[in-house]
Design a protein around this motif. Structure first.
Motif, PDB file in Angstrom:
ATOM      1  N   PRO A   1       0.858  -1.197   0.000  1.00 13.87           N
ATOM      2  CA  PRO A   1       0.000   0.000   0.000  1.00 13.87           C
ATOM      3  C   PRO A   1       0.893   1.245   0.000  1.00 13.87           C
ATOM      4  CG  PRO A   1       0.216  -0.819   2.226  1.00 13.87           C
ATOM      5  CD  PRO A   1       0.985  -1.781   1.344  1.00 13.87           C
ATOM      6  N   SER A   2       0.309   2.412  -0.132  1.00 13.19           N
ATOM      7  CA  SER A   2       1.108   3.632  -0.042  1.00 13.19           C
ATOM      8  C   SER A   2       1.559   3.845   1.395  1.00 13.19           C
ATOM      9  CB  SER A   2       0.303   4.835  -0.524  1.00 13.19           C
ATOM     10  OG  SER A   2      -0.869   5.002   0.264  1.00 13.19           O
ATOM     11  N   GLY A   3       2.656   4.588   1.568  1.00 13.98           N
ATOM     12  CA  GLY A   3       3.176   4.814   2.903  1.00 13.98           C
ATOM     13  C   GLY A   3       4.002   6.078   2.976  1.00 13.98           C
ATOM     14  N   THR A   4       4.687   6.243   4.075  1.00 10.26           N
ATOM     15  CA  THR A   4       5.552   7.398   4.300  1.00 10.26           C
ATOM     16  C   THR A   4       7.004   6.943   4.240  1.00 10.26           C
ATOM     17  OG1 THR A   4       3.891   8.400   5.741  1.00 10.26           O
ATOM     18  CG2 THR A   4       6.123   9.260   5.899  1.00 10.26           C
ATOM     19  N   ALA A   5       7.832   7.768   3.648  1.00 16.97           N
ATOM     20  CA  ALA A   5       9.241   7.405   3.476  1.00 16.97           C
ATOM     21  C   ALA A   5       9.865   6.954   4.795  1.00 16.97           C
ATOM     22  CB  ALA A   5      10.013   8.585   2.907  1.00 16.97           C
ATOM     23  N   GLY A   6      10.571   5.830   4.725  1.00 19.89           N
ATOM     24  CA  GLY A   6      11.212   5.272   5.902  1.00 19.89           C
ATOM     25  C   GLY A   6      10.884   3.799   6.064  1.00 19.89           C
TER      26      GLY A   6
END
Length: 248
Positions: A216-221
């Protein structure tokens, strides 16, 4: 003249104890019109007998040289019938409660899961609950219920072991999601969910050791990857890294 137990299988074979007085030299014990298949004089106050086959409610009498006693009631109970389990699988460690539905369950005394027994709680003639005991190994086992009417088999329960995660390939991808990856491990064929940093991901079970997953989409890291099945969860801490898109 008490009798214990006062109920048994329609097929006969129930060992009953009859308590009273002047029972020495008992020559016969009768269930309705049918004689017991075996009679043992235990003492002047106690006799044991094995019930013959029968149906319904019958009077049990004891005959000695002094005559025949008054009848006491004995109830014939049909074998139980199990129609369904509220859950057909669960953790190898057991401890979860399931409901068994059927008929003739009001006298249930034990439930066996592959030979490991547990004591049920009777809800009604059509339902009992039982805490599933721990299993010996992952896989299906037969379930049987024993009542005053006998033992019935025919249902299956599957023990499931906790999943494990060995590798995630590739282990990084864009924060926008959509990366097709492979998760390998063990006990993955019963997977119910896969999450990346808490976000659910679509997946397909390939076999017991392999899952095909789309991020799924996420936040960098780096984020934790969690695989869950009915037995529990496995976590790959920081198992996948989201990479931010370049900007100009």
């Amino acid at each position: 003249m008490p009798i214990s137990p006062n109920q048994g299988s329609t097929g006969g074979g129930t060992l009953v104890t009859i308590t009273g007085t002047n029972l020495s030299n008992t020559s016969a014990v009768t269930f309705g019109t049918r004689p017991a298949t075996s009679v043992t004089n235990v003492s002047p106050t106690q006799v044991t007998a094995i019930s013959p086959s029968g149906t319904g409610s019958v009077g049990v009498t004891v005959t000695t040289p002094g005559g025949t006693s008054n009848p006491v009631p004995f109830f014939y109970v049909g074998a139980p019938f199990k129609s369904s389990l509220s859950a057909s699988s669960g953790p190898l460690a057991g401890g979860n409660t399931i409901t068994i539905n059927g008929t003739g369950l009001s006298t249930a005394t034990s439930v066996s899961f592959g030979g490991v027994t547990a004591t049920p709680t009777v809800i009604s003639d059509t339902a009992i609950t039982v805490v599933v005991p721990a299993g010996a190994a992952a896989g299906p086992v037969s379930v049987s219920v024993t009542t005053a009417g006998g033992t019935n088999n025919g249902l299956s329960y599957t023990y499931i072991a906790d999943p494990t995660i060995t590798t995630i390939t590739p282990s990084s991808g864009p924060a926008s999601g959509g990366t097709a990856l492979t998760v390998t491990g063990t006990n993955l064929d019963s997977t119910t969910s896969v999450t990346f940093g808490g976000a659910a991901a679509p997946f397909a079970v390939i076999n017991t050791t392999t899952l095909s997953v789309v991020t799924p989409s996420g936040t960098a890291g780096a984020v934790d990857v969690v695989v869950t099945n009915p037995a529990g969860s496995a976590t790959a801490v920081g198992g996948f890294t989201y990479v931010a898109s370049p900007g100009i």
